[in-house]
Write a protein that holds these residues in place. Structure first.
Motif, PDB file in Angstrom:
ATOM      1  N   ALA A   1       0.828  -1.217   0.000  1.00 43.73           N
ATOM      2  CA  ALA A   1       0.000   0.000   0.000  1.00 43.73           C
ATOM      3  C   ALA A   1       0.858   1.261   0.000  1.00 43.73           C
ATOM      4  O   ALA A   1       0.553   2.221  -0.724  1.00 43.73           O
ATOM      5  CB  ALA A   1      -0.936  -0.006   1.206  1.00 43.73           C
ATOM      6  N   VAL A   2       1.925   1.278   0.804  1.00 43.90           N
ATOM      7  CA  VAL A   2       2.754   2.491   0.877  1.00 43.90           C
ATOM      8  C   VAL A   2       3.699   2.588  -0.320  1.00 43.90           C
ATOM      9  O   VAL A   2       4.231   3.664  -0.619  1.00 43.90           O
ATOM     10  CB  VAL A   2       3.559   2.534   2.198  1.00 43.90           C
ATOM     11  N   THR A   3       3.924   1.453  -1.003  1.00 48.85           N
ATOM     12  CA  THR A   3       4.821   1.456  -2.163  1.00 48.85           C
ATOM     13  C   THR A   3       4.070   1.717  -3.462  1.00 48.85           C
ATOM     14  O   THR A   3       4.655   2.117  -4.466  1.00 48.85           O
ATOM     15  CB  THR A   3       5.566   0.102  -2.265  1.00 48.85           C
ATOM     16  N   LEU A   4       2.748   1.533  -3.443  1.00 48.67           N
ATOM     17  CA  LEU A   4       1.937   1.651  -4.651  1.00 48.67           C
ATOM     18  C   LEU A   4       2.122   2.970  -5.399  1.00 48.67           C
ATOM     19  O   LEU A   4       2.213   2.972  -6.635  1.00 48.67           O
ATOM     20  CB  LEU A   4       0.461   1.430  -4.309  1.00 48.67           C
ATOM     21  N   PRO A   5       2.176   4.124  -4.728  1.00 46.86           N
ATOM     22  CA  PRO A   5       2.370   5.377  -5.483  1.00 46.86           C
ATOM     23  C   PRO A   5       3.640   5.373  -6.332  1.00 46.86           C
ATOM     24  O   PRO A   5       3.642   5.896  -7.454  1.00 46.86           O
ATOM     25  CB  PRO A   5       2.437   6.439  -4.379  1.00 46.86           C
ATOM     26  N   PHE A   6       4.718   4.765  -5.820  1.00 47.33           N
ATOM     27  CA  PHE A   6       5.971   4.700  -6.585  1.00 47.33           C
ATOM     28  C   PHE A   6       5.818   3.737  -7.763  1.00 47.33           C
ATOM     29  O   PHE A   6       6.344   3.984  -8.855  1.00 47.33           O
ATOM     30  CB  PHE A   6       7.124   4.252  -5.684  1.00 47.33           C
ATOM     31  N   ILE A   7       5.103   2.621  -7.534  1.00 44.38           N
ATOM     32  CA  ILE A   7       4.863   1.653  -8.600  1.00 44.38           C
ATOM     33  C   ILE A   7       4.056   2.300  -9.729  1.00 44.38           C
ATOM     34  O   ILE A   7       4.390   2.174 -10.914  1.00 44.38           O
ATOM     35  CB  ILE A   7       4.108   0.422  -8.049  1.00 44.38           C
ATOM     36  N   GLU A   8       3.005   3.022  -9.365  1.00 44.36           N
ATOM     37  CA  GLU A   8       2.151   3.661 -10.372  1.00 44.36           C
ATOM     38  C   GLU A   8       2.917   4.705 -11.172  1.00 44.36           C
ATOM     39  O   GLU A   8       2.764   4.795 -12.405  1.00 44.36           O
ATOM     40  CB  GLU A   8       0.938   4.292  -9.686  1.00 44.36           C
TER      41      GLU A   8
ATOM     42  N   PHE B   1       5.209   2.926 -13.631  1.00 44.17           N
ATOM     43  CA  PHE B   1       4.472   2.428 -14.794  1.00 44.17           C
ATOM     44  C   PHE B   1       3.959   3.574 -15.666  1.00 44.17           C
ATOM     45  O   PHE B   1       3.578   3.350 -16.824  1.00 44.17           O
ATOM     46  CB  PHE B   1       3.310   1.528 -14.363  1.00 44.17           C
ATOM     47  N   ALA B   2       3.957   4.786 -15.123  1.00 47.96           N
ATOM     48  CA  ALA B   2       3.599   5.963 -15.925  1.00 47.96           C
ATOM     49  C   ALA B   2       4.809   6.523 -16.664  1.00 47.96           C
ATOM     50  O   ALA B   2       4.703   7.520 -17.382  1.00 47.96           O
ATOM     51  CB  ALA B   2       2.988   7.035 -15.038  1.00 47.96           C
ATOM     52  N   GLY B   3       5.963   5.876 -16.472  1.00 42.57           N
ATOM     53  CA  GLY B   3       7.163   6.282 -17.192  1.00 42.57           C
ATOM     54  C   GLY B   3       8.129   7.144 -16.413  1.00 42.57           C
ATOM     55  O   GLY B   3       9.097   7.660 -16.982  1.00 42.57           O
ATOM     56  N   GLU B   4       7.885   7.321 -15.099  1.00 41.88           N
ATOM     57  CA  GLU B   4       8.756   8.170 -14.277  1.00 41.88           C
ATOM     58  C   GLU B   4       9.660   7.295 -13.398  1.00 41.88           C
ATOM     59  O   GLU B   4       9.159   6.546 -12.546  1.00 41.88           O
ATOM     60  CB  GLU B   4       7.917   9.072 -13.373  1.00 41.88           C
ATOM     61  N   PRO B   5      10.966   7.362 -13.595  1.00 40.67           N
ATOM     62  CA  PRO B   5      11.878   6.604 -12.724  1.00 40.67           C
ATOM     63  C   PRO B   5      11.663   6.999 -11.273  1.00 40.67           C
ATOM     64  O   PRO B   5      11.463   8.181 -10.958  1.00 40.67           O
ATOM     65  CB  PRO B   5      13.263   7.012 -13.219  1.00 40.67           C
ATOM     66  N   GLN B   6      11.689   6.033 -10.381  1.00 41.77           N
ATOM     67  CA  GLN B   6      11.435   6.286  -8.964  1.00 41.77           C
ATOM     68  C   GLN B   6      12.612   5.820  -8.110  1.00 41.77           C
ATOM     69  O   GLN B   6      13.261   4.826  -8.415  1.00 41.77           O
ATOM     70  CB  GLN B   6      10.175   5.535  -8.515  1.00 41.77           C
ATOM     71  N   GLN B   7      12.843   6.562  -7.041  1.00 38.15           N
ATOM     72  CA  GLN B   7      13.872   6.189  -6.066  1.00 38.15           C
ATOM     73  C   GLN B   7      13.358   6.560  -4.685  1.00 38.15           C
ATOM     74  O   GLN B   7      12.937   7.698  -4.454  1.00 38.15           O
ATOM     75  CB  GLN B   7      15.193   6.907  -6.350  1.00 38.15           C
ATOM     76  N   PHE B   8      13.384   5.615  -3.763  1.00 38.93           N
ATOM     77  CA  PHE B   8      12.883   5.890  -2.414  1.00 38.93           C
ATOM     78  C   PHE B   8      13.561   4.948  -1.433  1.00 38.93           C
ATOM     79  O   PHE B   8      14.171   3.943  -1.820  1.00 38.93           O
ATOM     80  CB  PHE B   8      11.360   5.731  -2.358  1.00 38.93           C
ATOM     81  N   GLU B   9      13.441   5.287  -0.163  1.00 40.08           N
ATOM     82  CA  GLU B   9      14.053   4.470   0.879  1.00 40.08           C
ATOM     83  C   GLU B   9      12.980   3.957   1.827  1.00 40.08           C
ATOM     84  O   GLU B   9      11.956   4.608   2.033  1.00 40.08           O
ATOM     85  CB  GLU B   9      15.114   5.264   1.642  1.00 40.08           C
ATOM     86  N   ARG B  10      13.269   2.793   2.407  1.00 37.14           N
ATOM     87  CA  ARG B  10      12.360   2.176   3.354  1.00 37.14           C
ATOM     88  C   ARG B  10      13.155   1.537   4.496  1.00 37.14           C
ATOM     89  O   ARG B  10      14.264   1.044   4.292  1.00 37.14           O
ATOM     90  CB  ARG B  10      11.536   1.068   2.686  1.00 37.14           C
ATOM     91  N   ILE B  11      12.577   1.576   5.685  1.00 37.81           N
ATOM     92  CA  ILE B  11      13.108   0.804   6.805  1.00 37.81           C
ATOM     93  C   ILE B  11      12.158  -0.361   7.015  1.00 37.81           C
ATOM     94  O   ILE B  11      10.953  -0.148   7.227  1.00 37.81           O
ATOM     95  CB  ILE B  11      13.211   1.655   8.081  1.00 37.81           C
ATOM     96  N   LEU B  12      12.672  -1.570   6.920  1.00 35.14           N
ATOM     97  CA  LEU B  12      11.789  -2.725   7.040  1.00 35.14           C
ATOM     98  C   LEU B  12      12.471  -3.868   7.788  1.00 35.14           C
ATOM     99  O   LEU B  12      13.689  -3.907   7.919  1.00 35.14           O
ATOM    100  CB  LEU B  12      11.314  -3.179   5.658  1.00 35.14           C
TER     101      LEU B  12
END
Length: 298
Positions: free
Chosen positions: A61-68, A71-82
């Motif tokens: 759910a929290v990663t979905l915005p980056f996935i979308e 897929f819209a053509g915008e490279p994404q970079q983000f960090e997560r603590i898991l």
């Protein structure tokens, strides 16, 4: 028997430590190398066909915005603590790169990097830097460093505060003469020249003029860093001693005033220690007994 270049490439990707996976438009895994699957506690053989929602679980759910956006053509970079399956808490950097064919995004390449050690080191460095800044502020000691090979300069926050300099606009070494004048500039130049050419340490108290025109006293202690016989870097500590110099001057003036008062009296006065030795006498005593042995107070 020959092996195709594609098979060799896939084998190489599967053997590297970097974590890579490919997800299609339906968000299903087409390929994931062993490092990617194992790190997330998955069987590499069972990765093909799994959906991103199944793979990520609560993180989907929290990663979905980056996935979308990927897929819209915008490279994404983000960090997560898991928390990974073995129970360890890790800090990861995820990169989603769109795979675009004839203007259409057909999938995304996921590249995950474990940056836990890097972030831990950064946290320690930040903590150390913050502590040094606080200690420097408490002791009124600033630090400066110049690399003579590159001309790169670094000043600590307290160094900037001492000399009233905007941290975003630290002046180059060519302008440092502006903080001195007269004999102070001559002594500073000579000491720095000795340090640059022969590595002679510098330790002096000198008047300085700040960027806003304030006149202060500073103790400068500098050392040279050598590469073989060549001086390549200068490191300095600058301590604002204006308050101490003012206190010393006030004490000296007070002592001088006390001596003047005692010398103006006609009574014979002397300062004697616990052993009976005369430490100092006033002018009346000296006139009365000019040959009497006594030692003035330092």
């Amino acid at each position: 028997m020959t092996t195709s270049p594609e098979a060799i490439a896939l084998k190489a990707v599967d053997l590297i430590s970097g974590m890579l996976a490919y997800w299609d438009r339906a968000e299903r895994c087409v390929f994931a190398n062993a490092a990617y699957a194992v790190w997330f506690g998955r069987d590499p053989a069972a990765m093909r066909g799994i959906t991103m929602a199944e793979f990520l679980g609560p993180l989907y759910a929290v990663t979905l915005p980056f996935i979308e956006r990927a897929f819209a053509g915008e490279p994404q970079q983000f960090e997560r603590i898991l928390t990974i399956p073995d129970g360890r808490v890790r800090h990861v950097l995820a990169e989603y790169t769109p795979d675009i064919v004839e203007g259409t995004v057909v999938g995304i390449i996921a590249h995950v990097t474990d940056v836990t050690t890097l972030r831990e080191r950064e946290a320690v460095l930040h903590r150390t830097t913050t502590l040094l800044d606080r200690v420097g502020a408490m002791a009124h000691v600033g630090g400066a460093e110049i690399d003579l090979r590159t001309g790169e300069v670094f000043w600590t926050a307290e160094m900037c505060r001492i000399l009233d300099v905007d941290p975003a606009h630290v002046p180059p070494p060519a302008r440092w003469d502006e903080f001195f004048e007269g004999d102070a500039l001559t002594r500073y130049r000579a000491a720095v020249d000795e340090m640059r050419t022969r590595g002679v340490p510098l330790d002096l108290e000198t008047p300085m003029i700040t960027a806003t025109g304030r006149r202060i006293w500073v103790r400068i202690v500098s050392t040279a860093v050598k590469d073989g016989d060549t001086v390549v870097k200068l490191i300095s500590a600058h301590q604002d001693v204006t308050a101490r110099k003012a206190a010393d001057a006030a004490l000296h003036a007070s002592e001088a005033f006390a001596v003047d008062v005692l010398d103006s009296m006609d009574d014979y006065l002397a300062v004697i220690d616990e052993r009976g030795a005369i430490l100092s006498v006033n002018a009346a005593w000296r006139r009365f007994a000019p040959t009497c042995a006594w030692s003035p107070i330092d």
